[in-house]
Scaffold this active site. Structure first.
Site, PDB file in Angstrom:
ATOM      1  N   SER A 131     -56.513  35.331  26.197  1.00  0.00           N
ATOM      2  CA  SER A 131     -57.834  34.779  25.702  1.00  0.00           C
ATOM      3  C   SER A 131     -57.564  34.830  24.214  1.00  0.00           C
ATOM      4  CB  SER A 131     -58.854  35.498  25.811  1.00  0.00           C
ATOM      5  OG  SER A 131     -60.149  34.873  25.040  1.00  0.00           O
ATOM      6  N   TYR A 144     -64.377  43.244  26.200  1.00  0.00           N
ATOM      7  CA  TYR A 144     -63.526  42.006  26.608  1.00  0.00           C
ATOM      8  C   TYR A 144     -62.253  41.757  25.541  1.00  0.00           C
ATOM      9  CZ  TYR A 144     -62.285  37.217  27.967  1.00  0.00           C
ATOM     10  OH  TYR A 144     -61.902  35.946  28.540  1.00  0.00           O
TER      11      TYR A 144
HETATM   12  C1  8X3 Z   1     -62.866  33.420  26.431  1.00  0.00           C
HETATM   13  C2  8X3 Z   1     -62.915  33.000  24.884  1.00  0.00           C
HETATM   14  O1  8X3 Z   1     -64.118  33.491  22.563  1.00  0.00           O
HETATM   15  O2  8X3 Z   1     -65.346  34.023  24.705  1.00  0.00           O
HETATM   16  O3  8X3 Z   1     -61.851  34.062  26.710  1.00  0.00           O
HETATM   17  O4  8X3 Z   1     -63.697  35.322  24.057  1.00  0.00           O
HETATM   18  S1  8X3 Z   1     -64.162  33.967  24.007  1.00  0.00           S
END
Ligand code: 8X3
Length: 245
Positions: A131, A144
């Site tokens: 990502s 994340y």
């Molecule tokens: C998804 C992109 O910008 O939401 O992996 O992290 S973001």
């Protein structure tokens, strides 16, 4: 004629399902792996592939998946992953962080460890679905972003360690992709909040955009390694910088 064999994890929806379809259209036999059996069974029937129920965080399920794949694998797409929550570090839920690390990082590690011999045997290619969150940081993204940074580093480390092996190691790092599940999962079923993520953005990427890119990366000649593809909609210049109409 035997078809090259591909395995896609997280194949039940979104980028994973689109990638399974795209690889099948490009001539691969595709093993569709995910937790939701009914969805992958339908997908496998549609693309003449195989469905294997698998939670990548479960070692026994990953061992069974590797047994089903067998001793040759041309393409591994480590797509299973996701975000839970959008809380600041100060108040982030430890269990969310743990779950994100477990699926995005440890899950990928388990699948790679189980299938590396089969990939080497076939001179195959690994595509890790990272990502832009693995390349930058943003407020609230920490659990994340940390997990996707770990995945990016794992990818680079593997490329170093496997340089003398006939296997390629690549990462695709998407930005804003509108899928049925990503934001809904992040916001734990809060549809209104999930829809706000894409509000006013003329054209977020869709799963097929990423699937097409992954298929291109996976079908280069054997001496060509696409280290990293960063892919965002035109309306997104950076994680923070999104044009909304
Ligand atoms: C998804 C992109 O910008 O939401 O992996 O992290 S973001």
């Amino acid at each position: 004629m035997t078809h090259p064999l591909a395995l896609v994890t997280g194949a039940s929806s979104g980028i994973g399902a689109a990638t399974a379809r795209a690889l099948a259209a490009a001539g691969h036999e595709v093993v569709c792996a995910a937790r939701r059996t009914d969805r992958i069974a339908d997908l496998a029937a549609e693309i003449d592939g195989r469905a294997v129920t698998c939670d990548v965080t479960d070692p026994d399920a990953v061992a069974a998946l590797a047994a089903e794949v067998g001793d040759r694998l041309d393409v591994l797409v480590n797509n299973a992953g996701g975000a839970y929550g959008l809380d600041p570090v100060a108040t982030g839920d430890v269990e969310d962080w743990r779950a994100m690390y477990e699926v995005n990082v440890i899950g990928t590690l388990r699948v790679v460890q189980a299938l590396l011999p089969s990939l080497v045997a076939a001179e195959g290619v690994i595509v890790n679905v990272g990502s832009i969150a693995g390349r930058t940081s943003y407020e609230g993204g920490a659990g994340y972003t940390a997990a996707k940074h770990a995945l990016a580093t794992m990818t680079e480390t593997m490329r170093l360690e496997l340089v003398d092996q006939p296997v390629r190691v690549t990462e695709i790092a998407p930005g804003m992709v509108q899928t049925e599940g990503f934001s809904l999962t992040r916001f734990k079923g809060d549809r209104e909040r999930a829809e706000q993520v894409y509000a006013g953005v003329a054209e977020p990427l869709v799963a097929d955009d990423i699937a097409e890119a992954i298929t291109w990366m996976a079908t280069r000649p054997r001496h060509v390694n696409i280290d990293l593809m960063v892919i965002k909609p035109r309306a997104q210049a950076a994680a923070h910088k999104v044009h909304r109409e």
